[in-house]
Motif scaffolding. Structure first.
Motif, PDB file in Angstrom:
ATOM      1  N   GLY A 351       0.805  -1.233   0.000  1.00 31.98           N
ATOM      2  CA  GLY A 351       0.000   0.000   0.000  1.00 31.98           C
ATOM      3  C   GLY A 351       0.827   1.267   0.000  1.00 31.98           C
ATOM      4  N   ASP A 352       2.067   1.222   0.493  1.00 34.18           N
ATOM      5  CA  ASP A 352       2.939   2.395   0.489  1.00 34.18           C
ATOM      6  C   ASP A 352       3.715   2.461  -0.824  1.00 34.18           C
ATOM      7  N   ALA A 353       4.207   3.673  -1.127  1.00 34.23           N
ATOM      8  CA  ALA A 353       5.069   3.829  -2.297  1.00 34.23           C
ATOM      9  C   ALA A 353       6.420   3.192  -2.007  1.00 34.23           C
ATOM     10  N   LEU A 354       7.001   2.525  -3.007  1.00 32.57           N
ATOM     11  CA  LEU A 354       8.236   1.788  -2.783  1.00 32.57           C
ATOM     12  C   LEU A 354       9.131   1.894  -4.005  1.00 32.57           C
ATOM     13  N   ILE A 355      10.418   2.181  -3.780  1.00 27.70           N
ATOM     14  CA  ILE A 355      11.424   2.241  -4.846  1.00 27.70           C
ATOM     15  C   ILE A 355      12.604   1.379  -4.420  1.00 27.70           C
ATOM     16  N   ILE A 356      13.119   0.579  -5.348  1.00 22.14           N
ATOM     17  CA  ILE A 356      14.289  -0.263  -5.082  1.00 22.14           C
ATOM     18  C   ILE A 356      15.402   0.146  -6.034  1.00 22.14           C
ATOM     19  N   THR A 357      16.616   0.354  -5.460  1.00 21.80           N
ATOM     20  CA  THR A 357      17.779   0.725  -6.272  1.00 21.80           C
ATOM     21  C   THR A 357      18.866  -0.336  -6.118  1.00 21.80           C
ATOM     22  N   ASP A 358      19.860  -0.254  -6.990  1.00 19.20           N
ATOM     23  CA  ASP A 358      21.038  -1.101  -6.825  1.00 19.20           C
ATOM     24  C   ASP A 358      22.056  -0.395  -5.923  1.00 19.20           C
ATOM     25  N   GLN A 359      23.260  -0.971  -5.798  1.00 18.20           N
ATOM     26  CA  GLN A 359      24.262  -0.407  -4.891  1.00 18.20           C
ATOM     27  C   GLN A 359      24.839   0.917  -5.384  1.00 18.20           C
ATOM     28  N   PHE A 360      24.465   1.324  -6.598  1.00 17.35           N
ATOM     29  CA  PHE A 360      24.950   2.599  -7.137  1.00 17.35           C
ATOM     30  C   PHE A 360      23.857   3.668  -7.141  1.00 17.35           C
ATOM     31  N   GLY A 361      22.712   3.350  -6.573  1.00 19.68           N
ATOM     32  CA  GLY A 361      21.619   4.318  -6.523  1.00 19.68           C
ATOM     33  C   GLY A 361      20.811   4.381  -7.803  1.00 19.68           C
ATOM     34  N   MET A 362      20.957   3.381  -8.694  1.00 21.42           N
ATOM     35  CA  MET A 362      20.185   3.337  -9.934  1.00 21.42           C
ATOM     36  C   MET A 362      18.891   2.544  -9.683  1.00 21.42           C
ATOM     37  N   ILE A 363      17.782   3.066 -10.179  1.00 24.73           N
ATOM     38  CA  ILE A 363      16.469   2.478  -9.894  1.00 24.73           C
ATOM     39  C   ILE A 363      16.290   1.149 -10.643  1.00 24.73           C
ATOM     40  N   LYS A 407      22.399   8.308   1.672  1.00 23.24           N
ATOM     41  CA  LYS A 407      22.802   8.172   3.068  1.00 23.24           C
ATOM     42  C   LYS A 407      22.846   6.712   3.486  1.00 23.24           C
ATOM     43  N   VAL A 408      21.872   5.930   3.026  1.00 22.22           N
ATOM     44  CA  VAL A 408      21.866   4.497   3.346  1.00 22.22           C
ATOM     45  C   VAL A 408      23.092   3.819   2.742  1.00 22.22           C
ATOM     46  N   THR A 413      22.914   1.929   7.182  1.00 20.54           N
ATOM     47  CA  THR A 413      21.894   1.792   8.222  1.00 20.54           C
ATOM     48  C   THR A 413      20.552   2.301   7.715  1.00 20.54           C
ATOM     49  N   VAL A 414      19.498   2.002   8.477  1.00 22.22           N
ATOM     50  CA  VAL A 414      18.160   2.504   8.155  1.00 22.22           C
ATOM     51  C   VAL A 414      18.100   3.985   8.485  1.00 22.22           C
ATOM     52  N   VAL A 415      17.599   4.806   7.569  1.00 24.80           N
ATOM     53  CA  VAL A 415      17.487   6.243   7.797  1.00 24.80           C
ATOM     54  C   VAL A 415      16.068   6.691   7.442  1.00 24.80           C
ATOM     55  N   GLY A 416      15.680   7.832   7.981  1.00 23.71           N
ATOM     56  CA  GLY A 416      14.375   8.407   7.680  1.00 23.71           C
ATOM     57  C   GLY A 416      14.521   9.849   7.253  1.00 23.71           C
ATOM     58  N   GLY A 437      14.546   4.606   4.474  1.00 23.39           N
ATOM     59  CA  GLY A 437      15.314   3.800   3.546  1.00 23.39           C
ATOM     60  C   GLY A 437      16.124   2.763   4.311  1.00 23.39           C
ATOM     61  N   ALA A 438      16.253   1.577   3.746  1.00 19.25           N
ATOM     62  CA  ALA A 438      16.989   0.503   4.419  1.00 19.25           C
ATOM     63  C   ALA A 438      17.876  -0.196   3.392  1.00 19.25           C
ATOM     64  N   PRO A 439      19.059  -0.640   3.837  1.00 16.70           N
ATOM     65  CA  PRO A 439      19.950  -1.338   2.905  1.00 16.70           C
ATOM     66  C   PRO A 439      19.484  -2.761   2.627  1.00 16.70           C
ATOM     67  N   ILE A 440      19.751  -3.215   1.419  1.00 16.73           N
ATOM     68  CA  ILE A 440      19.538  -4.621   1.050  1.00 16.73           C
ATOM     69  C   ILE A 440      20.902  -5.289   1.077  1.00 16.73           C
ATOM     70  N   LYS A 441      21.080  -6.278   1.984  1.00 17.42           N
ATOM     71  CA  LYS A 441      22.396  -6.894   2.166  1.00 17.42           C
ATOM     72  C   LYS A 441      22.340  -8.382   1.864  1.00 17.42           C
ATOM     73  N   ASN A 442      23.497  -8.912   1.461  1.00 12.91           N
ATOM     74  CA  ASN A 442      23.599 -10.359   1.274  1.00 12.91           C
ATOM     75  C   ASN A 442      24.039 -11.012   2.586  1.00 12.91           C
ATOM     76  N   ASP A 443      24.282 -12.291   2.569  1.00 19.25           N
ATOM     77  CA  ASP A 443      24.652 -13.025   3.786  1.00 19.25           C
ATOM     78  C   ASP A 443      25.973 -12.541   4.370  1.00 19.25           C
ATOM     79  N   GLU A 444      26.824 -11.939   3.541  1.00 17.35           N
ATOM     80  CA  GLU A 444      28.121 -11.445   4.023  1.00 17.35           C
ATOM     81  C   GLU A 444      28.037 -10.005   4.530  1.00 17.35           C
TER      82      GLU A 444
END
Length: 644
Positions: A351-363, A407-408, A413-416, A437-444
């Motif tokens: 229900g909320d607006a959501l945007i996902i980027t890669d590690q370079f800030g590209m959508i 900033k993320v 870290t999670v930022v608002g 905003g929150a980071p998407i991290k792998n197992d490492e």
């Protein structure tokens, strides 16, 4: 066969190995130089970026404090109180103290002083006998007649045993100079907080604010590796290899030298606009080289292992790994396809607006809600930078706001978002939003991208605005009508009151213990009030009483009318009080006037009476009563119709 014979020859094998080793050494040396240059350039780039950001924050903070000092000093209410102080007229000290307390809380001031034109402290918001340091007096005298706000330097005050910076504004009222308002700040709560946080993971990064003092450079901000609570550390100007000394030239540049620990450092130095301060941001050279050496050591180990292992295993592993690689890729691709399908189903149903980027800030993806708010379709937004699609500004300053995705990515870290943030859609529409905003991290723990979630706050803002307006109207209505409301929880004995009730009681706070309120009514009313309360709680009898109180702040005796109800479910009393002192005074004077009038007319030896328009008797003297009774054998009383 030739190749076998060639490597079968010991001499040829040795020559080949030596040539291979030489190539590896040359390659390693070139790579070392490249890594060294790259790390140093990266470190310098980080130093410049962070330094310029912190300098701009310091300049803005200093500018804001000067503006705040000037703005507060032009407040009409404050000026009226200060004029009364100068002219020796009576004024409500607690109200002025309350105003200054609110300003201290809002701006972080430690104290606010009013100093007259003879440089005497006439009002101290902390109720202390404040002695003005000599440095502050000198600054005030140097700026005598200056219409703009000005400031002292950062200094250690031997009188108050602390580091101060004071913002001062000349004040006048009706073109009459009154003196100065002095706003005392602890730099730890203002400037130094801007210098102590460092992005990145370098442990030796340090920010120092310095100034020139005679033949020395004086560090003003706290030092990371040495205590300096009284600003006694001084660096002679002869230390040319110190960045703090080099900074006095007023140039923005990088400088390699040593610091107060005699450690070799890399630094960025710059003057701070609008001040006599200089900014030094430095990091130990050893820490930079430690990172370089880690990379080089890893490279050497890798090359040795690779050279040795590949020589024996590459041909055997090739076919084996190719076969397994194809199997693995097929399985992973199938899993990825399934996961992407599930992911998109979840993404497009949120229900909320959501945007996902890669590690370079590209959508990479945006959902339909985000499309509606940003004005960008997902097909248009894919591959674009987050700043192109998600443009945000501060609602009040109209300045660009740092994008949370950046900033993320930098902090991990999670930022608002800060309050008062507007999203500028593709068609220019401005929408108030809240996001995180929150980071998407792998197992490492490596950051693979960022997920940004935000929502439209338009309706929420409007609802909050209406609630605030309603509360303000209620407060104004209570104050004008000299009334207020309160609520007492009988379990916790905590009492909450409106601003109007607090003014009637003569207290500054709106939350206090019930014992404070019990002491406000005059003692002779205590028994009556306790009885009325007991009847309300036990018998549900109406609580509607009048009594007198003694105001906490002024000691004024006031007549009070109070009505109270009891919420048994919440074990809470809710009451309304009104200051009826003025009404009581008028009633008393009216009764006295009527008594005086009756006494006056009763002493007359002639008939005196007054009728209303319907011939009803309003008042008469004893002479008229006696004459009427003698004539008609009827004793007159108020309200009798004489015609009937």
């Amino acid at each position: 066969m030739k190749s076998i014979n060639f490597f079968g020859n010991k001499k040829n094998a040795v020559i080949t190995f030596i040539l291979s080793a030489v190539v590896c050494i040359i390659f390693g040396s070139l790579y070392y130089l490249h890594i060294k240059k790259s790390f140093i350039n990266q470190a310098k780039s980080e130093l410049r970026t962070v330094a310029e950001l912190k300098i701009s924050e310091i300049v803005k903070s200093n500018y804001d404090e000067l503006n705040d000092a000037k703005l507060i000093s032009s407040d009409y209410t404050i000026l009226k109180y200060l004029d009364k102080i100068i002219s020796g007229r009576a004024f409500n000290r607690s109200e002025l103290k309350h105003i200054f307390s609110e300003l201290k809380l809002e701006h972080g001031y430690e104290n606010i002083l009013f100093v007259d034109n003879k440089y005497q402290v006439r009002f101290d918001s902390n109720n202390q006998k404040f002695e003005i340091p000599e440095l502050v007096l000198r600054v005030i005298k140097e700026n005598e007649g200056n219409p703009e706000a000005f400031t002292t330097d950062i200094f250690y005050c031997p009188i108050h045993k602390g580091i101060h910076i004071e913002y001062i504004s000349t004040i006048e009222f009706n073109n009459k100079p009154l003196g100065y308002l002095v706003f005392i700040l602890n730099p730890d709560n203002l400037l130094f907080t801007l210098t102590q946080n460092y992005p990145g993971e370098k442990k030796t990064t340090e920010t120092v604010i310095v100034k020139k003092e005679g033949d020395y450079v004086l560090p003003l901000s706290p030092l990371k590796f040495r205590e300096n609570p009284e600003l006694k550390i001084k660096i002679p100007l002869s230390k040319k290899n110190y960045p703090a000394v080099e900074a006095l030239k007023g140039e923005k540049k990088f400088f390699d030298g040593v610091d107060y620990r005699n450690e070799k450092i890399i630094s960025f130095i710059s003057p701070i606009e609008g001040t006599n301060w200089f900014f030094v941001l430095k990091v130990d050279e050893a820490e930079i080289y430690k990172e370089i050496n880690k990379q080089v050591f890893s490279l050497i180990i890798f090359m040795l292992l690779f050279f040795t292992a590949s020589f024996f295993l590459i041909f055997w592993l090739y076919h084996y790994q190719q076969r397994n690689l194809y199997r693995k890729l097929y399985g992973e691709q199938k899993t990825i396809t399934e996961n992407e399908s599930k992911f998109k189903t979840i993404l497009y149903s949120i229900g909320d607006a959501l945007i996902i980027t890669d590690q370079f800030g590209m959508i990479k993806n945006i959902n339909p809600v985000s499309e509606n708010l940003t004005g960008w379709q997902e097909s248009e937004a894919k591959g674009k930078t987050i700043e192109e699609v998600f443009r945000i500004i501060n609602e009040q300053t109209r300045n660009k706001v740092e994008n949370p995705v950046e900033k993320v990515l930098s902090e991990g870290t999670v930022v608002g978002l800060a309050n008062h943030t507007l999203l500028i859609s593709k068609d220019g529409k401005e929408i108030p939003i809240a996001d995180s905003g929150a980071p998407i991290k792998n197992d490492e723990g490596e950051i693979l991208g960022v997920v940004l979630v935000f929502r439209d706050q338009t309706k929420e803002r409007e609802a909050n605005r209406k609630i605030k307006e309603s509360e303000d109207r209620l407060n104004r209505g209570e104050i004008v009508s000299k009334s207020g409301n309160w609520e007492l929880n009988l379990t916790s004995k905590k009492m909450f009151s409106s601003e109007g009730a607090a003014l009637i009681y003569g207290v500054e706070q709106t939350e206090f213990d019930y014992d404070i309120v019990k002491s406000v009514p005059l003692p002779e009313y205590r028994k009556m009030l306790d009885g009325a309360l007991m009847n309300l709680l036990q018998n549900k009898s109406p609580y509607d009483v009048e009594f007198k109180i003694k105001a906490v702040d002024s000691g004024e005796i006031k007549d009070i009318h109070s009505i109270t109800v009891f919420d048994k479910g919440k074990n809470t009393l809710f009451g309304i009080i009104q200051d009826i002192t003025q009404r009581k005074t008028i009633e008393k004077k009216l009764a006295e006037s009527e008594a005086n009038l009756l006494s006056m007319i009763n002493n007359k030896d002639q008939a005196i009476w007054s009728l209303d328009e319907n011939y009803n008797l309003i008042i008469c003297n004893d002479f008229f009563k006696n004459a009427y009774k003698a004539a008609y054998n009827f004793e007159l009383k108020g309200g009798v119709n004489l015609v009937e």
